[in-house]
Design a protein around this motif. Sequence first.
Motif, PDB file in Angstrom:
ATOM      1  N   VAL A 147       0.851  -1.190   0.000  1.00 52.24           N
ATOM      2  CA  VAL A 147       0.000   0.000   0.000  1.00 52.24           C
ATOM      3  C   VAL A 147       0.890   1.245   0.000  1.00 52.24           C
ATOM      4  O   VAL A 147       1.750   1.410   0.867  1.00 52.24           O
ATOM      5  CB  VAL A 147      -0.928   0.008   1.223  1.00 52.24           C
ATOM      6  N   ALA A 148       0.654   2.114  -0.978  1.00 52.56           N
ATOM      7  CA  ALA A 148       1.465   3.323  -1.106  1.00 52.56           C
ATOM      8  C   ALA A 148       1.119   4.335  -0.021  1.00 52.56           C
ATOM      9  O   ALA A 148      -0.043   4.486   0.373  1.00 52.56           O
ATOM     10  CB  ALA A 148       1.256   3.947  -2.478  1.00 52.56           C
TER      11      ALA A 148
ATOM     12  N   VAL B  90      18.986   9.437  -2.305  1.00 44.46           N
ATOM     13  CA  VAL B  90      17.796   8.622  -2.080  1.00 44.46           C
ATOM     14  C   VAL B  90      17.962   7.313  -2.839  1.00 44.46           C
ATOM     15  O   VAL B  90      18.383   7.310  -4.004  1.00 44.46           O
ATOM     16  CB  VAL B  90      16.510   9.327  -2.564  1.00 44.46           C
ATOM     17  N   LEU B  91      17.627   6.198  -2.183  1.00 43.70           N
ATOM     18  CA  LEU B  91      17.670   4.883  -2.824  1.00 43.70           C
ATOM     19  C   LEU B  91      16.271   4.489  -3.287  1.00 43.70           C
ATOM     20  O   LEU B  91      15.311   4.548  -2.507  1.00 43.70           O
ATOM     21  CB  LEU B  91      18.183   3.823  -1.845  1.00 43.70           C
ATOM     22  N   PHE B  92      16.173   4.049  -4.555  1.00 42.61           N
ATOM     23  CA  PHE B  92      14.892   3.612  -5.124  1.00 42.61           C
ATOM     24  C   PHE B  92      15.035   2.202  -5.695  1.00 42.61           C
ATOM     25  O   PHE B  92      15.949   1.945  -6.474  1.00 42.61           O
ATOM     26  CB  PHE B  92      14.450   4.558  -6.246  1.00 42.61           C
ATOM     27  N   TYR B  93      14.090   1.337  -5.320  1.00 39.91           N
ATOM     28  CA  TYR B  93      14.163  -0.057  -5.746  1.00 39.91           C
ATOM     29  C   TYR B  93      13.094  -0.460  -6.759  1.00 39.91           C
ATOM     30  O   TYR B  93      13.184  -1.533  -7.348  1.00 39.91           O
ATOM     31  CB  TYR B  93      14.056  -0.981  -4.531  1.00 39.91           C
ATOM     32  N   SER B  94      12.068   0.359  -6.964  1.00 43.69           N
ATOM     33  CA  SER B  94      11.000  -0.028  -7.886  1.00 43.69           C
ATOM     34  C   SER B  94      10.421   1.197  -8.574  1.00 43.69           C
ATOM     35  O   SER B  94      10.420   2.295  -8.004  1.00 43.69           O
ATOM     36  CB  SER B  94       9.883  -0.774  -7.145  1.00 43.69           C
ATOM     37  N   PRO B  95       9.917   1.019  -9.802  1.00 43.31           N
ATOM     38  CA  PRO B  95       9.254   2.140 -10.476  1.00 43.31           C
ATOM     39  C   PRO B  95       8.072   2.665  -9.679  1.00 43.31           C
ATOM     40  O   PRO B  95       7.831   3.881  -9.643  1.00 43.31           O
ATOM     41  CB  PRO B  95       8.806   1.526 -11.809  1.00 43.31           C
ATOM     42  N   ARG B  96       7.336   1.778  -9.032  1.00 43.17           N
ATOM     43  CA  ARG B  96       6.172   2.222  -8.272  1.00 43.17           C
ATOM     44  C   ARG B  96       6.584   3.141  -7.123  1.00 43.17           C
ATOM     45  O   ARG B  96       5.964   4.180  -6.877  1.00 43.17           O
ATOM     46  CB  ARG B  96       5.401   1.020  -7.732  1.00 43.17           C
ATOM     47  N   THR B  97       7.641   2.776  -6.409  1.00 41.10           N
ATOM     48  CA  THR B  97       8.126   3.621  -5.324  1.00 41.10           C
ATOM     49  C   THR B  97       8.621   4.962  -5.858  1.00 41.10           C
ATOM     50  O   THR B  97       8.363   6.012  -5.264  1.00 41.10           O
ATOM     51  CB  THR B  97       9.255   2.914  -4.559  1.00 41.10           C
ATOM     52  N   ALA B  98       9.313   4.932  -6.986  1.00 43.17           N
ATOM     53  CA  ALA B  98       9.813   6.172  -7.572  1.00 43.17           C
ATOM     54  C   ALA B  98       8.663   7.077  -7.997  1.00 43.17           C
ATOM     55  O   ALA B  98       8.702   8.293  -7.780  1.00 43.17           O
ATOM     56  CB  ALA B  98      10.714   5.855  -8.763  1.00 43.17           C
ATOM     57  N   ARG B  99       7.623   6.492  -8.596  1.00 43.56           N
ATOM     58  CA  ARG B  99       6.457   7.301  -8.991  1.00 43.56           C
ATOM     59  C   ARG B  99       5.770   7.886  -7.773  1.00 43.56           C
ATOM     60  O   ARG B  99       5.335   9.050  -7.784  1.00 43.56           O
ATOM     61  CB  ARG B  99       5.478   6.443  -9.797  1.00 43.56           C
TER      62      ARG B  99
END
Length: 237
Positions: free
Chosen positions: A152-153, A173-182
Amino acid sequence: MRLLVTRPDEDQDGLAEALRAMGHQAIAAPLLAIRPLADAAIPDTPYQALLVTSANGARAVGARRRDMARLAALPVLAVGEASAEAARAAGFADVASAGGDVEALIELALRRLAPGGGPLLHVAGSVTAGDLKGGLEAHGFSVDRVALYEAVAADCLPEAAIEALGTGAADGVLFYSPRTARSFASLIRAAGLEQTLVTLTAYCLSGAVADALAGLPFKAIETATEPTQAALLGRLA
């Protein structure tokens, strides 16, 4: 460096430890919350193998004692080492890591398994990246995909992130997924904090993750040479 870690709480500890070992400071700023789906049912089917595309999927199946009683002996093919480690911690003994993305996992399955050996079980979240099921079914496999959890975002930036960005206490900032980045892009704009990013570097697991940050004024965007945590952390050097 001081780094915002956007992964869910369940994935924070191991990553924070790895960052500390490299001399960095992790600032927990999860943008997704993992919630088990209590009504999810795993079919009583004689599966050939278990496919795992996230550490949360491995943890979710490991928490289901009745299912584990009949699944624990299955070979597990995991998308990466973090998922493989979570599967071993959950109680699976025969675990192999594809060391990459969904395409790498498909290739591993083609090497290790046979379509005639029985159906495959893919445990995952309600939202997945890539088409593991379709990719394997194109080669004659039968795949049951069962969603055991949902991610859940967040509806706003975590307080730790707002404070770190507002005070200049973060370097990246660390990003692991496109969804998290969006999600980050949407929330940072809603908070009016885009200009706090001009001195920060975004570290992304893949090109798709980096693409989701398009338009944000980061000082730089670094992309891992392959979609693994080891490669991503290597960019910090």
